[in-house]
Design a protein around this motif. Structure first.
Motif, PDB file in Angstrom:
ATOM      1  N   SER B  15       0.836  -1.198   0.000  1.00 15.36           N
ATOM      2  CA  SER B  15       0.000   0.000   0.000  1.00 15.36           C
ATOM      3  C   SER B  15       0.868   1.245   0.000  1.00 15.36           C
ATOM      4  O   SER B  15       0.427   2.316  -0.328  1.00 15.36           O
ATOM      5  CB  SER B  15      -0.896  -0.006   1.234  1.00 15.36           C
ATOM      6  OG  SER B  15      -0.087  -0.167   2.370  1.00 15.36           O
ATOM      7  N   ASP B  16       2.140   1.116   0.390  1.00  9.68           N
ATOM      8  CA  ASP B  16       3.005   2.280   0.440  1.00  9.68           C
ATOM      9  C   ASP B  16       3.115   2.957  -0.913  1.00  9.68           C
ATOM     10  O   ASP B  16       3.156   4.166  -1.002  1.00  9.68           O
ATOM     11  CB  ASP B  16       4.440   1.854   0.855  1.00  9.68           C
ATOM     12  CG  ASP B  16       4.511   1.534   2.326  1.00  9.68           C
ATOM     13  OD1 ASP B  16       3.519   1.799   3.031  1.00  9.68           O
ATOM     14  OD2 ASP B  16       5.533   1.012   2.753  1.00  9.68           O
ATOM     15  N   TYR B 150       9.802   7.823  -4.182  1.00  5.86           N
ATOM     16  CA  TYR B 150       9.861   8.093  -2.743  1.00  5.86           C
ATOM     17  C   TYR B 150       9.386   9.510  -2.451  1.00  5.86           C
ATOM     18  O   TYR B 150       8.604   9.760  -1.528  1.00  5.86           O
ATOM     19  CB  TYR B 150      11.293   7.866  -2.248  1.00  5.86           C
ATOM     20  CG  TYR B 150      11.606   8.554  -0.942  1.00  5.86           C
ATOM     21  CD1 TYR B 150      12.380   9.710  -0.903  1.00  5.86           C
ATOM     22  CD2 TYR B 150      11.104   8.053   0.256  1.00  5.86           C
ATOM     23  CE1 TYR B 150      12.646  10.342   0.288  1.00  5.86           C
ATOM     24  CE2 TYR B 150      11.373   8.692   1.457  1.00  5.86           C
ATOM     25  CZ  TYR B 150      12.146   9.839   1.466  1.00  5.86           C
ATOM     26  OH  TYR B 150      12.404  10.487   2.639  1.00  5.86           O
ATOM     27  N   HIS B 153       5.660   9.815  -2.855  1.00  8.65           N
ATOM     28  CA  HIS B 153       4.991   9.152  -1.733  1.00  8.65           C
ATOM     29  C   HIS B 153       5.010  10.055  -0.499  1.00  8.65           C
ATOM     30  O   HIS B 153       4.005  10.234   0.190  1.00  8.65           O
ATOM     31  CB  HIS B 153       5.711   7.835  -1.467  1.00  8.65           C
ATOM     32  CG  HIS B 153       5.404   7.231  -0.138  1.00  8.65           C
ATOM     33  ND1 HIS B 153       4.150   6.753   0.200  1.00  8.65           N
ATOM     34  CD2 HIS B 153       6.164   7.039   0.962  1.00  8.65           C
ATOM     35  CE1 HIS B 153       4.173   6.295   1.431  1.00  8.65           C
ATOM     36  NE2 HIS B 153       5.381   6.451   1.925  1.00  8.65           N
ATOM     37  N   ARG B 154       6.173  10.679  -0.268  1.00 11.89           N
ATOM     38  CA  ARG B 154       6.310  11.546   0.909  1.00 11.89           C
ATOM     39  C   ARG B 154       5.393  12.757   0.778  1.00 11.89           C
ATOM     40  O   ARG B 154       4.696  13.128   1.724  1.00 11.89           O
ATOM     41  CB  ARG B 154       7.775  11.973   1.009  1.00 11.89           C
ATOM     42  CG  ARG B 154       8.163  12.611   2.321  1.00 11.89           C
ATOM     43  CD  ARG B 154       9.570  13.167   2.256  1.00 11.89           C
ATOM     44  NE  ARG B 154       9.658  14.238   1.289  1.00 11.89           N
ATOM     45  CZ  ARG B 154      10.791  14.858   0.981  1.00 11.89           C
ATOM     46  NH1 ARG B 154      11.918  14.482   1.553  1.00 11.89           N
ATOM     47  NH2 ARG B 154      10.822  15.814   0.084  1.00 11.89           N
ATOM     48  N   ASP B 155       5.374  13.366  -0.396  1.00 13.26           N
ATOM     49  CA  ASP B 155       4.525  14.548  -0.606  1.00 13.26           C
ATOM     50  C   ASP B 155       3.056  14.182  -0.515  1.00 13.26           C
ATOM     51  O   ASP B 155       2.238  14.951  -0.005  1.00 13.26           O
ATOM     52  CB  ASP B 155       4.834  15.179  -1.975  1.00 13.26           C
ATOM     53  CG  ASP B 155       6.237  15.772  -2.006  1.00 13.26           C
ATOM     54  OD1 ASP B 155       6.734  16.079  -3.106  1.00 13.26           O
ATOM     55  OD2 ASP B 155       6.828  15.924  -0.919  1.00 13.26           O
ATOM     56  N   LYS B 156       2.718  13.001  -1.008  1.00 15.38           N
ATOM     57  CA  LYS B 156       1.323  12.559  -0.947  1.00 15.38           C
ATOM     58  C   LYS B 156       0.907  12.397   0.509  1.00 15.38           C
ATOM     59  O   LYS B 156      -0.182  12.818   0.908  1.00 15.38           O
ATOM     60  CB  LYS B 156       1.182  11.235  -1.693  1.00 15.38           C
ATOM     61  CG  LYS B 156      -0.247  10.758  -1.884  1.00 15.38           C
ATOM     62  CD  LYS B 156      -0.254   9.405  -2.544  1.00 15.38           C
ATOM     63  CE  LYS B 156      -1.372   8.575  -1.945  1.00 15.38           C
ATOM     64  NZ  LYS B 156      -1.292   7.180  -2.311  1.00 15.38           N
ATOM     65  N   LYS B 157       1.803  11.814   1.313  1.00 10.32           N
ATOM     66  CA  LYS B 157       1.498  11.611   2.740  1.00 10.32           C
ATOM     67  C   LYS B 157       1.256  12.953   3.398  1.00 10.32           C
ATOM     68  O   LYS B 157       0.291  13.138   4.136  1.00 10.32           O
ATOM     69  CB  LYS B 157       2.685  10.924   3.411  1.00 10.32           C
ATOM     70  CG  LYS B 157       2.364   9.576   4.020  1.00 10.32           C
ATOM     71  CD  LYS B 157       3.553   9.052   4.807  1.00 10.32           C
ATOM     72  CE  LYS B 157       3.193   7.724   5.451  1.00 10.32           C
ATOM     73  NZ  LYS B 157       4.333   7.077   6.051  1.00 10.32           N
ATOM     74  N   ARG B 158       2.167  13.919   3.078  1.00 12.08           N
ATOM     75  CA  ARG B 158       2.029  15.251   3.684  1.00 12.08           C
ATOM     76  C   ARG B 158       0.705  15.878   3.306  1.00 12.08           C
ATOM     77  O   ARG B 158       0.015  16.475   4.123  1.00 12.08           O
ATOM     78  CB  ARG B 158       3.157  16.164   3.188  1.00 12.08           C
ATOM     79  CG  ARG B 158       4.339  16.157   4.088  1.00 12.08           C
ATOM     80  CD  ARG B 158       5.273  17.294   3.760  1.00 12.08           C
ATOM     81  NE  ARG B 158       6.624  16.854   4.030  1.00 12.08           N
ATOM     82  CZ  ARG B 158       7.687  17.234   3.379  1.00 12.08           C
ATOM     83  NH1 ARG B 158       7.575  18.065   2.367  1.00 12.08           N
ATOM     84  NH2 ARG B 158       8.877  16.772   3.694  1.00 12.08           N
ATOM     85  N   LEU B 160      -2.070  14.385   2.406  1.00 10.34           N
ATOM     86  CA  LEU B 160      -3.209  13.732   3.063  1.00 10.34           C
ATOM     87  C   LEU B 160      -3.286  14.127   4.518  1.00 10.34           C
ATOM     88  O   LEU B 160      -4.365  14.387   5.055  1.00 10.34           O
ATOM     89  CB  LEU B 160      -3.103  12.206   2.910  1.00 10.34           C
ATOM     90  CG  LEU B 160      -3.301  11.679   1.486  1.00 10.34           C
ATOM     91  CD1 LEU B 160      -2.942  10.206   1.423  1.00 10.34           C
ATOM     92  CD2 LEU B 160      -4.733  11.889   1.035  1.00 10.34           C
ATOM     93  N   GLN B 161      -2.077  14.207   5.163  1.00 11.19           N
ATOM     94  CA  GLN B 161      -2.082  14.593   6.583  1.00 11.19           C
ATOM     95  C   GLN B 161      -2.573  16.019   6.728  1.00 11.19           C
ATOM     96  O   GLN B 161      -3.369  16.329   7.607  1.00 11.19           O
ATOM     97  CB  GLN B 161      -0.670  14.491   7.173  1.00 11.19           C
ATOM     98  CG  GLN B 161      -0.312  13.085   7.580  1.00 11.19           C
ATOM     99  CD  GLN B 161       1.133  12.970   7.993  1.00 11.19           C
ATOM    100  OE1 GLN B 161       1.919  13.933   7.879  1.00 11.19           O
ATOM    101  NE2 GLN B 161       1.504  11.812   8.471  1.00 11.19           N
ATOM    102  N   GLN B 174      -9.033  17.286  -3.432  1.00  3.61           N
ATOM    103  CA  GLN B 174      -7.943  16.402  -3.021  1.00  3.61           C
ATOM    104  C   GLN B 174      -7.482  15.549  -4.197  1.00  3.61           C
ATOM    105  O   GLN B 174      -6.287  15.406  -4.443  1.00  3.61           O
ATOM    106  CB  GLN B 174      -8.442  15.494  -1.901  1.00  3.61           C
ATOM    107  CG  GLN B 174      -7.308  14.854  -1.128  1.00  3.61           C
ATOM    108  CD  GLN B 174      -7.827  13.994   0.001  1.00  3.61           C
ATOM    109  OE1 GLN B 174      -8.456  12.999  -0.259  1.00  3.61           O
ATOM    110  NE2 GLN B 174      -7.554  14.394   1.221  1.00  3.61           N
TER     111      GLN B 174
END
Lengths: 240, 307
Positions: B15-16, B150, B153-158, B160-161, B174
């Motif tokens: 899922s990552d 990577y 993925h990191r920007d997507k996490k940010r 979403l958070q 979104q």
């Protein structure tokens, strides 16, 4: 990477070609690459194993084959087809560069909505300005490569006929031995066919260059004509 | 005759990396996917689609996806690599070397002598060396693709958070943001610059290394017609004849030339990246000097850069 993937890469350039360019591409793929893959390769398939010399001396076959066939027709044609097709990629690179520049201009002028950007991707580029020069240069390179390969062919295999018998006396053959080439007539037929199609492709390329130059000249003359007409009209109006 | 590109493996237990751009993720999934099969680059195998075997077209698809973040020289390098090296290898060179062992003839009837002499003079075939060279030279590009994945993925996490903390954010908004994240092209700056430069250095090392290895193993790029062998069980010094030596020499020289052109392109790309970084650094310095000279403007500049 094989001929199929190569076709996918080269045919992408097709969209920005002239009508003659599309005909050239079809002739290239149908009468040259397809014939090479489905027919010619099997004719030359046993070129080495079927090459027989009238001696039992080990190594004489190999050496005589190498002496008379420094490079196989099939490999020469494959290299020719690859080199002749690649100038089209110059045009593709130029188009990609132009699109990139257009995208940037659109973004700077504030028209960065997805619809406009999609339009840039799908619009057909007109062959004018720097793209015209790139296109003509790619055509000139194509003609040069075709002619060079035909010349190389003639130098390595003088006359385009494949002979049945060659006489060889290279070491370790004990004396002058007779060596027999496999399928000489069929090879001659295919050699003549491939050379004829190569000639047709050269003619198509020359016709395309003439067409582009003619189109550019007529455009230039029309513009020049309009401007002199305009100047004359202006002069007449000012004199009243 | 026509080969369709391999299907991108659907996200299974990872899922990552799910939902990130297929072109970049495909390369990463293929590298790290351990779903049911062996790990590594050759495991892009779907149980229902046997055509996803790793092959030159599959490698091409991986690299073209990673190509989006390359410079123009990088794109030219990729075309030269696939058209003048991989394609020539597959359609021409492989058939020249096809009968290299069967047609390797020694002037003796002693069983085993030909095998032993062939092995003595051809420890690794040219074709295999070139295949390895092409695979090694292509893989640093995947380093760049992995880094980009990577970052995404990191920007997507940010994102979403951030949207979670802000509370309500419309789904459409979104989704739009995620789409731009997937489709954007990252500028080659900062850590990506270093990754890209390292990948170029590795490419150069691999190219040079393999060319040197070929030169050393075969004593130059020319293939002789005749080699003399006295390995056991050959009874004495026997003459052994190599098949198609001239054609092999022609192709060896061709591939060496193409390899040199690729090295030149890589060096040019590295020089371009270094020059770009230096000019960016100098411009940045000038701006900082100018802003420090004018304190009234400094406040304004600080406010604008923060926004």
């Amino acid at each position: 990477m094989n001929w199929a993937s190569f076709y996918a890469v080269i045919s992408g350039v097709n969209r920005h070609s002239t009508g003659i360019g599309r005909i050239w591409l079809s002739v290239l793929f149908i009468f040259r690459i397809l014939v090479l893959v489905v027919a010619a390769e099997s004719v030359w398939g046993d070129e080495k194993s079927g090459f027989t010399c009238n001696t039992q001396q080990p190594g004489c076959n190999s050496v005589c084959y190498d002496h008379f066939f420094p490079i196989s027709h099939i490999r020469l044609w494959a290299l020719q087809l690859i080199l002749v097709s690649t100038p089209a990629l110059l045009v593709a690179m130029h188009v990609a560069h132009r699109r990139h520049v257009d995208k940037r201009l659109y973004k700077l002028s504030g028209r960065s909505n997805p619809k406009d950007l999609e339009q840039i991707k799908t619009q057909k580029m007109k062959i004018t300005g720097a793209l015209w020069w790139t296109y003509v240069i790619s055509l000139v390179f194509r003609i040069i490569f075709e002619v060079t390969f035909m010349y190389v062919f003639y130098m390595i295999y003088p006359g385009y006929k494949m002979i049945r018998l060659v006489k060889c006396d290279s070491y370790p053959c004990p004396n002058t031995v007779d060596c027999f080439v496999s399928r000489p007539t069929e090879k001659t037929v295919f050699t003549v066919f491939m050379l004829a199609v190569s000639g047709v492709c050269i003619l198509l390329n020359i016709a395309e260059v003439v067409f582009l130059v003619g189109k550019a000249c007529s455009k230039h003359l029309n513009n020049a004509g309009d401007s002199t007409m305009g100047a004359w009209i202006q002069q007449k109006l000012c004199s009243y | 005759m026509f080969v369709s590109p391999p299907a991108v493996p659907e996200s299974g237990s990872h899922s990552d990396f799910s939902g990130v751009g297929a072109d970049v993720t495909a390369s990463c999934r293929c590298l790290i996917s351990c779903s049911g099969g062996p790990c590594g680059i050759f495991s892009c195998r779907q149980p229902d689609s046997p055509d996803t075997r790793m092959s030159w077209p599959a490698l091409y698809n991986q690299l073209v996806g990673a190509n989006r973040h390359s410079t123009s020289l990088g794109k030219i390098w990729l075309s030269v690599l696939f058209i003048f090296r991989v394609m020539v290898l597959v359609v021409a060179a492989e058939s020249v070397w096809g009968d290299e062992q069967s047609d390797f003839t020694c002037n003796t009837l002693q069983p085993g002598c030909e095998n032993v002499c062939y092995d003595q003079f051809f420890p690794v075939s040219h074709i295999r060396l070139w295949c390895l060279q092409l695979v090694f030279v292509s893989t640093p590009t995947l380093m760049v693709a992995m880094y980009v994945a990577y970052r995404n993925h990191r920007d997507k996490k940010r994102l979403l958070q951030g949207s979670g903390r802000a509370g309500f954010l419309s789904n459409k908004g979104q989704d739009g943001e995620l789409e731009t994240l997937k489709k954007r092209r990252l500028p080659i700056a900062g850590a990506l610059w270093w990754t890209y430069a390292c990948s170029l250095v590795f490419r150069l090392l691999f190219e040079g290394g393999f060319m040197y290895a070929l030169y050393v193993v075969y004593d130059g790029f020319q293939m002789p017609r005749l080699v003399q062998c006295d390995q056991w069980p050959c009874p004495n010094l026997v003459d052994c004849f190599i098949s198609r030596p001239t054609e092999k020499t022609i192709f060896t020289v061709f591939m060496a030339t193409a390899s040199s052109i690729c090295m030149v392109l890589n060096m040019a790309e590295l020089a371009y990246l270094v020059a770009k970084a230096i000019t960016r650094g100098l411009c940045g310095q000038k701006e900082r000097k100018a802003s420090s000279r004018n304190p009234a403007e400094r406040g304004f500049r600080i406010r604008t850069t923060r926004s």
